[in-house]
Design a protein around this motif. Structure first.
Motif, PDB file in Angstrom:
ATOM      1  N   MET A 102       0.816  -1.217   0.000  1.00 56.58           N
ATOM      2  CA  MET A 102       0.000   0.000   0.000  1.00 56.58           C
ATOM      3  C   MET A 102       0.853   1.271   0.000  1.00 56.58           C
ATOM      4  SD  MET A 102      -3.378  -0.076   0.107  1.00 56.58           S
ATOM      5  CE  MET A 102      -4.786  -1.120   0.543  1.00 56.58           C
ATOM      6  N   GLU A 103       2.175   1.094   0.256  1.00 54.60           N
ATOM      7  CA  GLU A 103       3.056   2.245   0.433  1.00 54.60           C
ATOM      8  C   GLU A 103       2.494   3.184   1.501  1.00 54.60           C
ATOM      9  OE1 GLU A 103       3.227   3.775  -3.581  1.00 54.60           O
ATOM     10  OE2 GLU A 103       5.082   2.671  -3.959  1.00 54.60           O
ATOM     11  N   ALA A 104       2.066   2.571   2.590  1.00 55.68           N
ATOM     12  CA  ALA A 104       1.384   3.342   3.632  1.00 55.68           C
ATOM     13  C   ALA A 104       1.555   2.638   4.967  1.00 55.68           C
ATOM     14  CB  ALA A 104      -0.093   3.484   3.301  1.00 55.68           C
ATOM     15  N   TRP A 105       1.372   3.418   6.027  1.00 51.64           N
ATOM     16  CA  TRP A 105       1.385   2.865   7.375  1.00 51.64           C
ATOM     17  C   TRP A 105       0.001   2.302   7.697  1.00 51.64           C
ATOM     18  CZ3 TRP A 105       5.490   1.950  10.397  1.00 51.64           C
ATOM     19  CH2 TRP A 105       6.687   2.559  10.038  1.00 51.64           C
ATOM     20  N   CYS A 106      -0.023   1.060   8.124  1.00 53.59           N
ATOM     21  CA  CYS A 106      -1.283   0.393   8.465  1.00 53.59           C
ATOM     22  C   CYS A 106      -1.505   0.482   9.975  1.00 53.59           C
ATOM     23  CB  CYS A 106      -1.243  -1.068   8.039  1.00 53.59           C
ATOM     24  SG  CYS A 106      -2.781  -1.960   8.375  1.00 53.59           S
ATOM     25  N   VAL A 107      -2.710   0.877  10.343  1.00 55.26           N
ATOM     26  CA  VAL A 107      -3.107   0.982  11.752  1.00 55.26           C
ATOM     27  C   VAL A 107      -4.383   0.183  11.928  1.00 55.26           C
ATOM     28  CG1 VAL A 107      -3.799   2.537  13.618  1.00 55.26           C
ATOM     29  CG2 VAL A 107      -2.102   3.296  11.922  1.00 55.26           C
ATOM     30  N   GLU A 108      -4.348  -0.836  12.779  1.00 56.98           N
ATOM     31  CA  GLU A 108      -5.562  -1.606  13.011  1.00 56.98           C
ATOM     32  C   GLU A 108      -6.556  -0.796  13.829  1.00 56.98           C
ATOM     33  OE1 GLU A 108      -3.987  -6.185  12.634  1.00 56.98           O
ATOM     34  OE2 GLU A 108      -4.278  -5.367  14.645  1.00 56.98           O
ATOM     35  N   ALA A 109      -7.833  -1.112  13.640  1.00 60.01           N
ATOM     36  CA  ALA A 109      -8.905  -0.254  14.151  1.00 60.01           C
ATOM     37  C   ALA A 109      -9.012  -0.254  15.667  1.00 60.01           C
ATOM     38  CB  ALA A 109     -10.237  -0.676  13.548  1.00 60.01           C
ATOM     39  N   GLY A 110      -8.420  -1.219  16.349  1.00 60.88           N
ATOM     40  CA  GLY A 110      -8.483  -1.255  17.803  1.00 60.88           C
ATOM     41  C   GLY A 110      -7.377  -0.473  18.487  1.00 60.88           C
ATOM     42  N   PHE A 204     -21.489   2.397   8.629  1.00 66.07           N
ATOM     43  CA  PHE A 204     -21.470   1.721   7.338  1.00 66.07           C
ATOM     44  C   PHE A 204     -21.014   0.268   7.428  1.00 66.07           C
ATOM     45  CE2 PHE A 204     -20.342   6.192   6.978  1.00 66.07           C
ATOM     46  CZ  PHE A 204     -21.420   6.658   6.241  1.00 66.07           C
ATOM     47  N   GLY A 205     -20.267  -0.058   8.455  1.00 67.92           N
ATOM     48  CA  GLY A 205     -19.718  -1.394   8.622  1.00 67.92           C
ATOM     49  C   GLY A 205     -18.741  -1.371   9.777  1.00 67.92           C
ATOM     50  N   ILE A 206     -17.906  -2.388   9.857  1.00 65.53           N
ATOM     51  CA  ILE A 206     -16.894  -2.459  10.910  1.00 65.53           C
ATOM     52  C   ILE A 206     -15.524  -2.268  10.281  1.00 65.53           C
ATOM     53  CG2 ILE A 206     -15.830  -3.862  12.704  1.00 65.53           C
ATOM     54  CD1 ILE A 206     -18.455  -5.264  13.116  1.00 65.53           C
ATOM     55  N   VAL A 207     -14.854  -1.186  10.635  1.00 71.11           N
ATOM     56  CA  VAL A 207     -13.503  -0.952  10.143  1.00 71.11           C
ATOM     57  C   VAL A 207     -12.554  -1.924  10.831  1.00 71.11           C
ATOM     58  CG1 VAL A 207     -11.624   0.712   9.949  1.00 71.11           C
ATOM     59  CG2 VAL A 207     -13.995   1.482   9.715  1.00 71.11           C
ATOM     60  N   THR A 208     -11.681  -2.527  10.032  1.00 71.46           N
ATOM     61  CA  THR A 208     -10.667  -3.423  10.592  1.00 71.46           C
ATOM     62  C   THR A 208      -9.261  -2.833  10.498  1.00 71.46           C
ATOM     63  OG1 THR A 208     -10.560  -4.597   8.475  1.00 71.46           O
ATOM     64  CG2 THR A 208     -12.019  -5.502  10.177  1.00 71.46           C
ATOM     65  N   ARG A 209      -8.995  -2.090   9.391  1.00 70.74           N
ATOM     66  CA  ARG A 209      -7.674  -1.480   9.222  1.00 70.74           C
ATOM     67  C   ARG A 209      -7.792  -0.135   8.508  1.00 70.74           C
ATOM     68  NH1 ARG A 209      -3.820  -6.001   6.514  1.00 70.74           N
ATOM     69  NH2 ARG A 209      -5.708  -6.413   5.285  1.00 70.74           N
ATOM     70  N   PHE A 210      -6.860   0.764   8.848  1.00 69.29           N
ATOM     71  CA  PHE A 210      -6.671   2.020   8.134  1.00 69.29           C
ATOM     72  C   PHE A 210      -5.258   2.026   7.550  1.00 69.29           C
ATOM     73  CE2 PHE A 210      -9.389   2.997  11.815  1.00 69.29           C
ATOM     74  CZ  PHE A 210     -10.456   3.680  11.232  1.00 69.29           C
ATOM     75  N   TRP A 211      -5.099   2.722   6.433  1.00 67.52           N
ATOM     76  CA  TRP A 211      -3.758   2.958   5.886  1.00 67.52           C
ATOM     77  C   TRP A 211      -3.554   4.458   5.696  1.00 67.52           C
ATOM     78  CZ3 TRP A 211      -6.565  -1.310   4.455  1.00 67.52           C
ATOM     79  CH2 TRP A 211      -5.932  -2.554   4.515  1.00 67.52           C
TER      80      TRP A 211
END
Length: 524
Positions: A102-110, A204-211
């Motif tokens: 993703m060329e991005a930092w991943c942050v889990e939703a918790g 809208f739903g349950i977020v699991t990850r952000f980038w």
């Protein structure tokens, strides 16, 4: 030594010793009685748990909502209400890492704000410009357009959001895990990404990850000061001068390319019962020499606000609501950014609370200042004895207001953000404590401040609506909102119609709902 594999989910039901703690969040006003709480540990675990939840028959028809929790700081009963059947808790999902694909930092939703500061910053030298309360979950903070002490120099958290992974429920009651990016060729997926840049959590739903791509680099060092004034030293005239100076200074300093445009202040107008008014100020600085740009900005602010026109200030000895006291910083202290962030870190004990908000586009009117003076215990509520009642006025604007911003966070020309807060303890789960008096104070104070515009900070004029991350169901009540603007406009302005279309596309069964969730469009 090998460790057993982490289960995809852990179910906590009423007999479990963990159930009482996991059936409530930060705000102790709201205690749910769900059939179970499910702690999920992976994206696939979310899919499985959500699929089971939406295809089960409720044991009690009244309890029919499925809700999601990350940090548990929802201020209304959207997560822990009486009608909640299942709570899906993503707080075990708190990893942060760089995703080369993703060329991005991943942050889990918790993950929480403090995960972002204590993990992301040491690994990358970068940080999200989020809030100072350490235990707030990023799953809700980000989706509402989170901000913090770095926002005047770096913008909102969502200004760096590149992608989001969401578990959504289809019309056939199946669950799909979808990844939406801001440059996706599919317009529906681009809309789903956009809805998570300020459209609120649990819609809208349950977020699991952000980038996040290219999150900002915090300053190497900052200058921090924390001061207090004694309430007994103020009269109406000096209080007015304080508020006039605070508003005027922010109106004049809205360029994020300057140190004054990056300075962030929190003015805590505590009720007179607390004894003090508190001020916390932070600005990036390389030294505490007066020739340093940041130091000069700090001195400029203090000369304008903590001036000879107001009573003498002293060290801050007592905390203000969710922020810790910093008793040894009357003289501005130079310290590393992360050290300063930790000094302010706090979210208060878990207790009952009620909250309201306002975006402010121009300095306060005389009528607004008069109302704040009166209801902070000087003319009304003089026998109100709660020191944990306050109006907090935060710096805003600067980089937040820099175009272009294609996000669902629409308030992009404000200079201040107000937080009305009141806290109290409940003796037991069956006793709500002194709820009635505390709710009366905050409702009357807020309504009086904005009496000229129907008791709420309408979109237009010197205000610009309300912040969805400080939800307030009173905005839906005609007794407290007598303006012609519904809660949806106060939160979302002209973005609401698009959010409704996203809702219809991605949550066609309206699984994710609460008293102020995005409504399906008419006819959907």
């Amino acid at each position: 030594m090998s460790h057993p594999p982490v289960p995809p989910a852990v179910t906590v039901d009423p007999p479990d010793v963990r159930y009482p703690a996991l059936s409530r969040g930060f705000n102790q006003r709201w205690i749910a009685h769900p059939e179970y709480v499910r702690m999920v540990t992976s994206a696939q675990g979310v899919v499985t748990a959500l699929s089971e939840a939406v295809n089960q028959d409720p044991a009690d028809d009244f309890r029919d909502r499925v809700t999601v929790r990350s940090g548990g700081h929802c201020y209304e009963d959207f997560v822990c209400g009486d009608d909640v059947r299942v709570i899906l808790d993503v707080s075990p999902m708190c990893d942060l890492y760089f995703d080369p694909a993703m060329e991005a930092w991943c942050v889990e939703a918790g993950a929480t704000n403090w995960h972002g500061y204590s993990h992301l910053y040491p690994m990358s030298g970068r940080a999200l410009p989020g809030g100072s309360c350490y235990s707030v979950g990023l799953g809700g903070h980000i989706t509402g357009g989170g901000y913090g002490l770095l926002s005047r120099q770096a913008g909102l958290t969502v200004d760096y959001l590149y992608a989001v992974e969401v578990a959504v429920v289809t019309e056939a009651r199946t669950v799909e895990l979808v990844v939406a990016t801001r440059d996706d060729p599919d317009p529906d997926l681009r809309d789903l990404w956009w809805a998570h840049t300020g459209g609120g959590g649990g819609n809208f739903g349950i977020v699991t990850r952000f980038w996040f791509r290219d999150p900002p680099v915090p300053p190497r060092t900052v200058l921090l000061t924390a001061r207090s004034w004694k309430w007994n030293d103020f009269d109406r005239a000096s209080f007015t001068r304080l508020l006039d100076a605070y508003g005027a200074w922010h109106a004049e300093h809205q360029d994020p390319g300057t140190a004054t445009g990056r300075l962030f202040a929190l003015l805590a107008l505590n009720h007179r019962a607390a004894g003090t008014i508190n001020l916390t100020v932070q600005v990036d600085a390389e030294s505490d020499d007066e020739d340093d740009e940041g130091t000069a900005a700090m001195l400029d602010f203090l000369q304008a606000v903590d001036s000879a026109d107001v009573p003498d200030s002293g060290p801050m000895l007592y905390s203000a609501a969710e922020h810790a006291a910093v008793p040894d910083a009357w003289s501005p202290r130079l310290m590393p950014w992360l050290t300063a962030t930790q000094a302010l870190n706090g979210s208060g004990q878990n207790r009952c609370g009620k909250y309201k908000s306002a975006y402010v586009r121009r300095p306060f009117t005389g009528a607004q200042i008069d109302a704040m003076w009166a209801y902070l215990g000087n003319e009304h509520y003089t026998h109100f004895e709660n020191p944990q009642a306050l109006i907090q006025i935060d710096s805003y604007g600067s980089a937040i207001n820099e175009p272009p911003r294609d996000t669902a966070a629409p308030q992009r020309d404000s200079i201040l953000k107000m937080q009305y807060q009141v806290y109290w303890n409940r003796p037991s789960d069956d006793d709500p404590g002194d709820e009635a008096d505390n709710l009366a104070w905050i409702r009357d104070t807020y309504q009086a401040t904005f009496a000229e515009t129907g008791g709420v900070p309408i979109v237009g004029g010197n205000t610009d609506g309300c912040y969805i991350n400080y939800p307030d169901v009173d905005l839906s009540d005609p007794d407290w909102n007598t303006s012609d603007q519904p809660w949806s406009r106060l939160y979302y302005k002209d973005a609401y119609a698009r959010l409704q279309r996203v809702k219809a596309r991605w949550d066609p069964l309206n699984v994710f709902r609460n008293a102020q969730s995005i409504e399906p469009p008419p006819g959907a």
